[in-house]
Design a protein around this motif. Structure first.
Motif, PDB file in Angstrom:
ATOM      1  N   VAL A  22     -39.836  69.914 -10.630  1.00  0.00           N
ATOM      2  CA  VAL A  22     -39.770  71.147 -11.427  1.00  0.00           C
ATOM      3  C   VAL A  22     -38.452  71.197 -12.192  1.00  0.00           C
ATOM      4  O   VAL A  22     -38.411  71.521 -13.382  1.00  0.00           O
ATOM      5  N   GLY A  26     -37.968  70.976 -16.087  1.00  0.00           N
ATOM      6  CA  GLY A  26     -37.362  72.187 -16.668  1.00  0.00           C
ATOM      7  C   GLY A  26     -36.251  71.855 -17.646  1.00  0.00           C
ATOM      8  O   GLY A  26     -36.146  72.464 -18.718  1.00  0.00           O
ATOM      9  N   GLU A  29     -37.485  71.286 -20.844  1.00  0.00           N
ATOM     10  CA  GLU A  29     -38.248  72.459 -21.309  1.00  0.00           C
ATOM     11  C   GLU A  29     -39.750  72.307 -21.127  1.00  0.00           C
ATOM     12  O   GLU A  29     -40.542  72.731 -21.963  1.00  0.00           O
ATOM     13  N   LYS A  31     -42.731  73.366 -18.653  1.00  0.00           N
ATOM     14  CA  LYS A  31     -43.061  74.325 -17.588  1.00  0.00           C
ATOM     15  C   LYS A  31     -44.105  73.750 -16.650  1.00  0.00           C
ATOM     16  O   LYS A  31     -45.043  73.090 -17.078  1.00  0.00           O
ATOM     17  N   ILE A  76     -34.313  75.463  -8.658  1.00  0.00           N
ATOM     18  CA  ILE A  76     -35.399  75.486  -9.660  1.00  0.00           C
ATOM     19  C   ILE A  76     -35.737  76.891 -10.141  1.00  0.00           C
ATOM     20  O   ILE A  76     -36.562  77.062 -11.029  1.00  0.00           O
ATOM     21  N   PHE A  79     -36.377  78.003 -13.810  1.00  0.00           N
ATOM     22  CA  PHE A  79     -37.507  77.461 -14.563  1.00  0.00           C
ATOM     23  C   PHE A  79     -38.814  78.198 -14.316  1.00  0.00           C
ATOM     24  O   PHE A  79     -39.827  77.902 -14.941  1.00  0.00           O
ATOM     25  N   ALA A  81     -41.254  78.260 -12.222  1.00  0.00           N
ATOM     26  CA  ALA A  81     -42.513  77.560 -11.939  1.00  0.00           C
ATOM     27  C   ALA A  81     -43.395  78.449 -11.061  1.00  0.00           C
ATOM     28  O   ALA A  81     -42.894  79.192 -10.222  1.00  0.00           O
TER      29      ALA A  81
END
Ligand code: FAD
Length: 347
Positions: A22, A26, A29, A31, A76, A79, A81
């Motif tokens: 992830v 990330g 960029e 996802k 993470i 980002f 996720a």
């Protein structure tokens, strides 16, 4: 259909390597959605050794499996996720437009440009106690893991197994102040353990103090009462004699068997239950599907967390052209890149 989630990347497995994937995506960029059979992230680190110290994570002299996972989750966070937990990925199919359809046992459906298989040793399935008919008590009186220790309070508890889990839980219950069972009996097929010697010594000491019992033997049968409840198990000792033991609850720790499961059916090249990848992109035999961490194999592969982290970085760069075909991707440093500071939210 309206219920399909469209995304750039799906990561199968929320072990340490899936989580770090992830991060690496990330930074570029990209996802990601993460899926895991287990109800919690962390893979083997949390399922098999949450409290054991790990000493070979670069620049982290020591941390436990749970701490490593907590730190990865923190790392993470920027980002965003989506984690889909408690569901196994069963379907992975390429669509006419080149994207992949991913489906889980909870009917989550995703359409994605890339897939990262970070499935470790496979879905965690506990090895079961093979006694005909006993399976019907699973979830009521027979358990393969402890989710709620309180349900064993004041019960006659039998624990089967000879590894750390069996020993640790036996000691835990005997010494518990809140959830103390009425009695604790440990059964193992021999008088030798695959567990920390200190735990074994402590178990023997507690037996001498009549705080618990240890029996050598194998569960060979059971009896139920008029209400259909399990109330007796039969234990056959190494002397060939079968003894009857009353109980309310049975906990079995025979370890987890690594089951590749559905992954074997996705048409990917497999060698000794691992996915074959190249070492430039960690791509499988199907372009757009990458494999990182314990699940992959290549010359010189070592099943270490740090190897998985490296693989995740290169796989992210390998995947970028599937998502940004026009863009040239340059390596940037997190220390100095204003763009990376922006995606990390540290400006
Ligand atoms: P895993 O941690 O195995 O995670 C994979 C995840 O994928 C699992 O949660 C699984 O449920 C999920 N999954 C699988 N199939 C599916 C599916 N179809 N759908 C949904 N989810 C799926 N390594 C070190 O570097 N240092 C150490 O000191 C160390 N000590 C260890 C001690 C022990 C006792 C053990 C058992 C291992 C140790 N390891 C150590 C190895 C390390 O834990 C593994 O290398 C690491 O966990 C691999 O990470 P992973 O993310 O690839 O896979």
């Amino acid at each position: 259909a309206a219920d399909i989630i469209e995304t750039d990347a799906v990561i199968i497995g929320a072990g340490p390597v899936g989580l770090f994937q992830v991060f690496e995506l990330g930074l570029l960029e990209i996802k990601a959605h993460v899926i895991d059979t287990l109800a919690h992230p962390g893979g083997q680190c949390v399922e098999l050794y949450p409290d054991k110290p790990i000493y070979d994570i670069p620049a982290v002299p020591v941390c436990t499996g749970q701490e490593l996972t907590d730190n990865l989750l923190k790392q993470i966070e920027p980002f965003g996720a989506t984690l889909h937990l408690g569901q196994e990925v069963t379907v992975l199919e390429r669509q006419a437009d080149g994207r992949f359809l991913v489906e889980t046992t909870k009917s989550t459906r995703l359409l994605t440009k890339t897939v990262f298989i970070a499935a470790g040793v496979g879905s965690f399935q506990p090895r079961t106690l093979k006694v005909d008919g006993l399976g019907k008590f699973e979830g009521s009186q027979l358990f393969y893991r402890v989710r709620n220790p309180a349900q064993f309070a004041n019960k006659n508890l039998v624990i089967v197994g000879g590894g750390d889990s069996a020993l640790d839980w036996a000691l835990h219950f005997v010494q518990s102040s809140e959830n103390k069972p009425e009695s604790v009996t440990l059964i193992h097929r021999r008088d030798g353990f695959r567990a920390a010697p200190a735990s074994v010594a402590q178990m023997h000491a507690l037996c001498e103090q009549h705080e618990m019992q240890f029996l050598v033997g194998q569960v060979s049968g059971y009896e139920e009462n008029a209400e259909g409840q399990l109330h007796m198990i039969k234990v056959t000792g190494n002397d060939g004699i079968t003894r009857r033991l009353p109980l309310d609850m049975l906990l079995v720790f025979f370890g987890l068997s690594p089951k590749l499961g559905p992954i074997a059916e996705w048409g990917l090249e497999i060698e000794r239950k691992q996915l074959v990848v190249d070492t430039a992109k960690f791509q499988t035999s199907i372009p757009g599907i990458f494999a990182v961490g314990d699940i992959n194999t290549y010359p010189g592969k070592k099943k270490l967390i740090l190897s998985g982290f490296h693989e995740a970085a290169l796989a992210a760069f390998g995947a970028a052209p599937f998502i940004f075909p026009e863009k040239k991707i340059h390596l940037q440093y997190t220390t100095t890149s204003p763009k990376l500071h922006k995606v990390l939210g540290v400006e």
